[in-house]
Each structure stands twice: as structure tokens, then as C-alpha cells.
Write an enzyme that holds these catalytic residues in place. Sequence first.
Site, PDB file in Angstrom:
ATOM      1  N   GLU A 107       7.647  23.807  16.779  1.00  0.00           N
ATOM      2  CA  GLU A 107       8.483  25.017  16.697  1.00  0.00           C
ATOM      3  C   GLU A 107       8.153  25.933  17.860  1.00  0.00           C
ATOM      4  O   GLU A 107       6.983  26.077  18.233  1.00  0.00           O
ATOM      5  CB  GLU A 107       8.223  25.827  15.406  1.00  0.00           C
TER       6      GLU A 107
ATOM      7  N   GLU B  70       2.285  24.574   8.678  1.00  0.00           N
ATOM      8  CA  GLU B  70       1.598  25.869   8.744  1.00  0.00           C
ATOM      9  C   GLU B  70       0.849  26.268   7.477  1.00  0.00           C
ATOM     10  O   GLU B  70       1.192  27.260   6.825  1.00  0.00           O
ATOM     11  CB  GLU B  70       2.598  26.972   9.086  1.00  0.00           C
TER      12      GLU B  70
HETATM   13  C1  BGP Z   1       7.428  29.736  11.154  1.00  0.00           C
HETATM   14  C2  BGP Z   1       8.034  28.922  10.039  1.00  0.00           C
HETATM   15  C3  BGP Z   1       9.516  28.794  10.108  1.00  0.00           C
HETATM   16  C4  BGP Z   1      10.220  30.027  10.613  1.00  0.00           C
HETATM   17  C5  BGP Z   1       9.532  30.659  11.804  1.00  0.00           C
HETATM   18  C6  BGP Z   1      10.115  31.986  12.199  1.00  0.00           C
HETATM   19  O1  BGP Z   1       6.231  30.297  10.709  1.00  0.00           O
HETATM   20  O2  BGP Z   1       7.492  27.626  10.033  1.00  0.00           O
HETATM   21  O3  BGP Z   1       9.974  28.346   8.866  1.00  0.00           O
HETATM   22  O4  BGP Z   1      10.534  30.884   9.599  1.00  0.00           O
HETATM   23  O5  BGP Z   1       8.170  30.827  11.571  1.00  0.00           O
HETATM   24  O6  BGP Z   1       9.646  32.992  11.350  1.00  0.00           O
HETATM   25  P1  BGP Z   1      10.483  34.228  10.934  1.00  0.00           P
HETATM   26  O7  BGP Z   1      11.699  33.672  10.255  1.00  0.00           O
HETATM   27  O8  BGP Z   1       9.620  35.002  10.011  1.00  0.00           O
HETATM   28  O9  BGP Z   1      10.820  34.962  12.165  1.00  0.00           O
END
Ligand code: BGP
Length: 469
Positions: free
Chosen positions: A374, A163
Amino acid sequence: MRFPKDFLLGAASASYQVEGGWNKDGKGLSNWDVFSKIPGKTFEGTNGDVAVDHYHRYKEDIGLMAEMGLESYRFSLSWPRIIPDGDGEINPKGIEFYNNIINECLKHGIVPFITLYHWDLPQTLEEDGGWINKRTVDAFVKYANTCYRAFGDRVKHWITFNEAVVFCDLGYLKGAHPPGIEGDVKKYFQATHNVFTAHARAVEDYKNLRQFGEIGITHVFSPAFSRDDSEDNKLAAYHANQYGMSWYYDPVLKGSYPEYVIKDLDKNGWTPDWTEEELKIIELAAPKNDFIGLNYYQPMRVVKNNEAVEKRDNSREKSTGEPGNSSFDGVFRTVKMEDKKYTKWGWEIAPDAFLEGLRILKSHYGDIKLYVTENGLGDADPIIEGEIVDVPRIKYIEEHLRAIKNAIKEGINIKGYYAWSVIDLLSWLNGFKKQYGFIYVDHKDNLKRKKKLSFYWYKKVIETRGEEI
Ligand code: BGP
């Protein structure tokens, strides 16, 4: 329909969010070790010093993954654990730790899928300008090469960056991630260009080593849709997609930057300092990418922005993914819509927009291989009589897996799904309250692990290869 035999059902994590052991066995400082300790930057000052102590409990955790039947585990390597000062000596203890993780996965028949960079940059490099400084590009290529050589005999799936849009946007425009800079558009575009160059060089290098695995990059997948049929808002959505999607996907998949954005940058004096040689490297590496990883959580609903840009709110609350702020250039605004569903943290739940987005992606980039690297639900899980009954998570993942099935039926080339996350972990800006895992971690009882309802559910999905979805 079952998921095809070569479709991997997995789950993911990232080093800073699970490992802890922040100063153990020769690990160097990361930018997050430093940034998370600046007052006000994270929710209640939470940090990854201990995280969920995966550094010491990896055997137990991978054992649980095996029990769940996980086919593949996506995790990231901590660069400062491997090369503590960024581009100097290699730390043998760091190599040993990841050898242990990889071997433990293989012992259980779990395919390791490695992310090289999931945001924890060696602090020495950050202090020397981080992603603005081309020294970091050279350092990354060296670090990547070190990892291929150390682990490439057993690891055949590599993601260079996680990302870029998030760490560049939050790092240089919103000030919510390291290096904490606000509103520096020129630096933002410079950082993205340096990341694409580093990616391209790391891909070339990997292919030259002839390790016969696959390599790609993971991007946020957040297609923008106009809130309605008005021409102004449709133009705003087009603009959002050019900046949020094309700027990131084009250099990797087409080997060049989108004209629309380049023209704007030129006009505004934001064009990165790039050389002909770098642009050539990006162009030549593009066809060598084996896949692209998509992190899908929510789409963007967009309208034309009519407010002054100075009003932009860059507070931590506004940087955590909830719609409702204007773009950095003031052209559009993301909005919440009455007829949509949202999580407790205000993220839209939209599996249909996922499928629609995948169709658009295919129409732009053809048949490139995709992994969903993800996808998941951030929630404060309900606990009833000691059991973690995370039914909303089950429903969320089920709906998204169904969208993927439909995409596969339509001929979209998706080869795997990684739920975020395998275990409850540190959410960068939201502490431990926002949970994503199949495995619960009890912060009041010595970080004890406990299987959630979703754990048993996902186990069954894997066993039956999603037949019932
Ligand atoms: C993505 C990242 C992850 C994770 C996820 C959830 O952007 O790659 O590392 O953190 O988001 O985000 P959050 O923890 O802010 O809900």
C-alpha cells in the site's frame, strides 16, 4: 530505467471498504458491521453496509482495472462471508463470490494477490474475546486452510494479516477500532502475540500443502526519525522503532521478539501469556516467509515526551494517523515539523524517508523480498468541469515510485507496488470523503464509476514500465 520484468504494478483494496453486501447470501456479521454503527465511532456514522457495492459490481470494476492495464490486484477476503460464525460451517456462496473475483481477474490476466485478514473479524469470535482469545488463533488457521484449498490452485500470492499494529493499537489502546478498548496494554501485547502465532501456523500450513505459491505478511512501514540531533530525542526514536518496527518485524523475519521490548514488558507486567510451543512455532516459521509486504504512507518524527500520559487523547480525530500524540507508555511523542509537507489529513509526504527507511530495513533484515502493498494519497479530489483532476495523487505516486526505483538500483529487493487504492472506497474512520482511488465513485449518482486523471497516468506508467519516472 524501466521496472524489471518481474516487478508487479498493481493496486489494492480491502473487503469491508469496497464490498457492501454486508448481509447478502449467508454472510455472517463482522466486528466492523457492529462497531461502525456505534454512534460517534466513524465519520458521520458512515459504514460499509453498501460501501462502493463491489459485491455486485465486481465485473465492471475488474473490467476497469483491466483497461488500466493493472498487472495485479491485491484484495482481501471477508472471513465472515466464508465462515459466517468464525470456525463453523463454510458458506458456499462466499466461496463462489471469491471464485468469481479470482476468475474475473485471471480472465483479464490480472494476478490476484490475496490478503486473508484485513480487519473484518467474525463478530462471534469478537464477542468471545477476539484476538485475546486463542480460539481465534485456531479459527484463523482453519479459515486460512479453507481458503488455500478453495483458491490455491489459481492464487499463488498470499498475505496473512494486514497491519497488525493498526488493528491491535486502535483496538486495544486507543479504542478507535473494534473491540473499542482503551489503554489496555496487556491485552494489546497479547493480541499481537496471538496474531504472530496465527501467522506462523498459517505459513507452516501453507507450505505443508505444497501449492508452490508464496506467503508473507503485510506490516505498516513507518520508520521513526528523531526530530533533531539531541540525544534524548534520538533515544526516543530508538524506542519508537523497537516498539513499532522490531516488535512486528522480528518475530516474522527473525523468529523471536526484540530483547529491548521483552525486558520492558517483563518490568511492567505486560508480558503476554505465551507458551514455549508457540514461541517455537514462531521461530520455525520465520525462514519460511517468502516476503514481507510494506504499507508506507509516512514516517514518524519523534521527540522525547515530557507530558503526563494521562493527557493522551484517544479521540477519533487523534486516531486517524496525524502526528501529535504521545506513545501509550509516555516515552515519546510524534510531531509535525515546519519544513515538511503534509496532506489535507495531516500525513507527512516523504518519499525520501521511504528510501531511507528501506535502507535501514535492509541493514536489519538482509535481502528479504519486499512488496509495497500500500502507498497512496488520501485527498478530497478536485473536480473541474466534471473531470477528476487528481494531480496531487499523480505527483505523490510518481515520487514514491521514483524512491522505489532508486531502492532497486541500490540492490533492495522490491518486487511489486500496489497503490492504495484501486478505486475510491470507505476510509475506516474518515468516511468516503478521503479518496485514494484511480477510479472515482459518485455517491450522488448511484455509485457511478468514473476514470480520474490518475487512471490514465497509471495506465501509461504500466505500459512504459515506469520508464519516464
Ligand atoms: C491502511 C489500511 C487501509 C487504508 C489506508 C488508508 O492503514 O490498511 O485499509 O484504510 O490505511 O487509511 P485511511 O483510510 O485512514 O486514510
